[in-house]
Motif scaffolding. Sequence first.
Motif, PDB file in Angstrom:
ATOM      1  N   UNK A 151      15.253  47.398  37.807  1.00 54.91           N
ATOM      2  CA  UNK A 151      15.715  46.563  38.913  1.00 54.91           C
ATOM      3  C   UNK A 151      17.093  47.041  39.338  1.00 54.91           C
ATOM      4  N   UNK A 152      17.269  47.239  40.632  1.00 50.81           N
ATOM      5  CA  UNK A 152      18.546  47.777  41.168  1.00 50.81           C
ATOM      6  C   UNK A 152      19.628  46.734  41.087  1.00 50.81           C
ATOM      7  N   UNK A 153      20.885  47.230  40.859  1.00 53.21           N
ATOM      8  CA  UNK A 153      22.033  46.324  40.818  1.00 53.21           C
ATOM      9  C   UNK A 153      22.377  45.881  42.218  1.00 53.21           C
ATOM     10  N   UNK A 154      22.827  44.650  42.355  1.00 46.75           N
ATOM     11  CA  UNK A 154      23.216  44.205  43.704  1.00 46.75           C
ATOM     12  C   UNK A 154      24.400  45.014  44.227  1.00 46.75           C
ATOM     13  N   UNK A 155      24.413  45.224  45.576  1.00 45.04           N
ATOM     14  CA  UNK A 155      25.474  46.055  46.211  1.00 45.04           C
ATOM     15  C   UNK A 155      26.834  45.408  46.062  1.00 45.04           C
ATOM     16  N   UNK A 156      26.938  44.113  46.149  1.00 45.61           N
ATOM     17  CA  UNK A 156      28.223  43.426  46.085  1.00 45.61           C
ATOM     18  C   UNK A 156      28.166  42.393  44.983  1.00 45.61           C
ATOM     19  N   UNK A 157      29.165  42.456  44.093  1.00 48.41           N
ATOM     20  CA  UNK A 157      29.220  41.502  42.991  1.00 48.41           C
ATOM     21  C   UNK A 157      30.368  40.557  43.216  1.00 48.41           C
ATOM     22  N   UNK A 158      30.231  39.337  42.867  1.00 45.39           N
ATOM     23  CA  UNK A 158      31.264  38.324  43.007  1.00 45.39           C
ATOM     24  C   UNK A 158      32.324  38.563  41.941  1.00 45.39           C
ATOM     25  N   UNK A 159      33.587  38.159  42.194  1.00 45.90           N
ATOM     26  CA  UNK A 159      34.653  38.353  41.208  1.00 45.90           C
ATOM     27  C   UNK A 159      34.351  37.697  39.871  1.00 45.90           C
ATOM     28  N   UNK A 160      33.613  36.606  39.933  1.00 42.89           N
ATOM     29  CA  UNK A 160      33.342  35.923  38.682  1.00 42.89           C
ATOM     30  C   UNK A 160      32.453  36.712  37.761  1.00 42.89           C
ATOM     31  N   UNK A 161      31.758  37.667  38.295  1.00 43.98           N
ATOM     32  CA  UNK A 161      30.854  38.444  37.486  1.00 43.98           C
ATOM     33  C   UNK A 161      31.532  39.640  36.840  1.00 43.98           C
ATOM     34  N   UNK A 162      32.877  39.889  37.146  1.00 47.26           N
ATOM     35  CA  UNK A 162      33.607  41.030  36.579  1.00 47.26           C
ATOM     36  C   UNK A 162      34.908  40.518  35.985  1.00 47.26           C
ATOM     37  N   UNK A 163      35.068  40.775  34.682  1.00 43.07           N
ATOM     38  CA  UNK A 163      36.288  40.316  34.015  1.00 43.07           C
ATOM     39  C   UNK A 163      37.517  41.031  34.571  1.00 43.07           C
ATOM     40  N   UNK A 164      37.395  42.317  34.879  1.00 40.08           N
ATOM     41  CA  UNK A 164      38.531  43.085  35.421  1.00 40.08           C
ATOM     42  C   UNK A 164      38.947  42.537  36.775  1.00 40.08           C
ATOM     43  N   UNK A 165      37.997  42.223  37.596  1.00 36.79           N
ATOM     44  CA  UNK A 165      38.302  41.660  38.916  1.00 36.79           C
ATOM     45  C   UNK A 165      38.959  40.303  38.775  1.00 36.79           C
ATOM     46  N   UNK A 166      38.514  39.512  37.781  1.00 36.87           N
ATOM     47  CA  UNK A 166      39.114  38.201  37.572  1.00 36.87           C
ATOM     48  C   UNK A 166      40.576  38.333  37.154  1.00 36.87           C
ATOM     49  N   UNK A 167      40.866  39.300  36.249  1.00 33.76           N
ATOM     50  CA  UNK A 167      42.258  39.515  35.836  1.00 33.76           C
ATOM     51  C   UNK A 167      43.133  39.969  37.007  1.00 33.76           C
ATOM     52  N   UNK A 168      42.600  40.822  37.818  1.00 32.46           N
ATOM     53  CA  UNK A 168      43.366  41.317  38.972  1.00 32.46           C
ATOM     54  C   UNK A 168      43.666  40.196  39.949  1.00 32.46           C
ATOM     55  N   UNK A 169      42.698  39.366  40.215  1.00 30.39           N
ATOM     56  CA  UNK A 169      42.902  38.261  41.132  1.00 30.39           C
ATOM     57  C   UNK A 169      43.901  37.266  40.558  1.00 30.39           C
ATOM     58  N   UNK A 170      43.811  37.008  39.226  1.00 34.06           N
ATOM     59  CA  UNK A 170      44.747  36.089  38.594  1.00 34.06           C
ATOM     60  C   UNK A 170      46.179  36.639  38.640  1.00 34.06           C
ATOM     61  N   UNK A 171      46.324  37.936  38.374  1.00 34.94           N
ATOM     62  CA  UNK A 171      47.657  38.549  38.407  1.00 34.94           C
ATOM     63  C   UNK A 171      48.235  38.470  39.814  1.00 34.94           C
ATOM     64  N   UNK A 172      47.406  38.666  40.827  1.00 32.88           N
ATOM     65  CA  UNK A 172      47.891  38.588  42.212  1.00 32.88           C
ATOM     66  C   UNK A 172      48.375  37.180  42.519  1.00 32.88           C
ATOM     67  N   UNK A 173      47.637  36.183  42.062  1.00 37.58           N
ATOM     68  CA  UNK A 173      48.062  34.814  42.287  1.00 37.58           C
ATOM     69  C   UNK A 173      49.390  34.530  41.586  1.00 37.58           C
ATOM     70  N   UNK A 174      49.505  35.001  40.320  1.00 36.51           N
ATOM     71  CA  UNK A 174      50.735  34.759  39.555  1.00 36.51           C
ATOM     72  C   UNK A 174      51.926  35.405  40.245  1.00 36.51           C
ATOM     73  N   UNK A 175      51.741  36.643  40.705  1.00 37.20           N
ATOM     74  CA  UNK A 175      52.857  37.351  41.375  1.00 37.20           C
ATOM     75  C   UNK A 175      53.231  36.636  42.663  1.00 37.20           C
ATOM     76  N   UNK A 176      52.227  36.189  43.418  1.00 40.50           N
ATOM     77  CA  UNK A 176      52.511  35.502  44.679  1.00 40.50           C
ATOM     78  C   UNK A 176      53.253  34.198  44.428  1.00 40.50           C
TER      79      UNK A 176
END
Length: 297
Positions: free
Chosen positions: A1-26
């Motif tokens: 089964x093919x992987x979906x083209x776009x994954x939500x941030x919640x499905x990637x731990x790295x993306x979640x950390x990046x988004x959290x760091x951006x919020x903290x910096x802002x």
Amino acid sequence: MARPAHRRPGQSRKAQYSLFAAYVIAVTGAVAGLLLAILSVVDPVGFAALRVASQEVTAPIARVTRSVTGSISGIDDSVGAYVAAGSQNRRLRKELAETRRKLVATSSLQEENRQLKGLLQLQQTDKAALAHGYLLTSTSTSSKRLALLSIGRNLGVAAGQPVRGADGLIGRVLSAGPSVSQVLLLTDVDNVVPVRRASDGLPALATGRGNGDLDVRTLNIANNPFKPGDILVTSGTGGLYPPNIPVAIVVRRQDDGALARPLADPGKVDAVAVLRPYTPDNIEAQAAPAPPPAAAP
């Protein structure tokens, strides 16, 4: 089964950390900005000290940045100057050549004016002048020393007539054409001129060497009194050349005479005068007073 083209941030731990760091910096930036604004209102002196401290921290970075910017600017200026140097050098060389041409032309005109003034003075005092012209060309390398004169039989020029410049004797007419003539120069090996030393009248003979100089020998072989700097003039002996025309200056004493250099250089002389030959008939004609003008009826 093919992987979906776009994954939500919640499905990637790295993306979640990046988004959290951006919020903290802002949020941190917003809070720091708010605190600085409050500090500038509540304690302006403290805020000024804090600003100075921050400038001290960033000063080394600013110095390095400025140095790099200046170096780049200097390189740009150097490249621009190098590119413009070619056209600038061409322009300067052109201006230098033009200035040199003007200087040479001015010097030539000054020398020609001096010669013309000298010939004019000679014409007023010397009645032997027959015609005036210009030396068009003269040989400088051939053993036969000849010059081309700009006048010929149209002005009464004939073979055997002396030619002189403002500074001295040039030679004699070898052959005359309708409008030009050939002059045998003083330095030709076939030209022998009776001369005398101007200081005491010592007689001698000047003979061309074919290389631009003259050999001078006294009539008395055993006597050689010449010394550098002696001025030689025509003596009038033997006819042809009128007396007292400057001929040459002695530059070196030799075993059998002296080496002399002509006072009038054909390569530098422009204006010349053709003289009547120094013959008894011409001498009497020059000495005789002009007849008085006829009385009007």
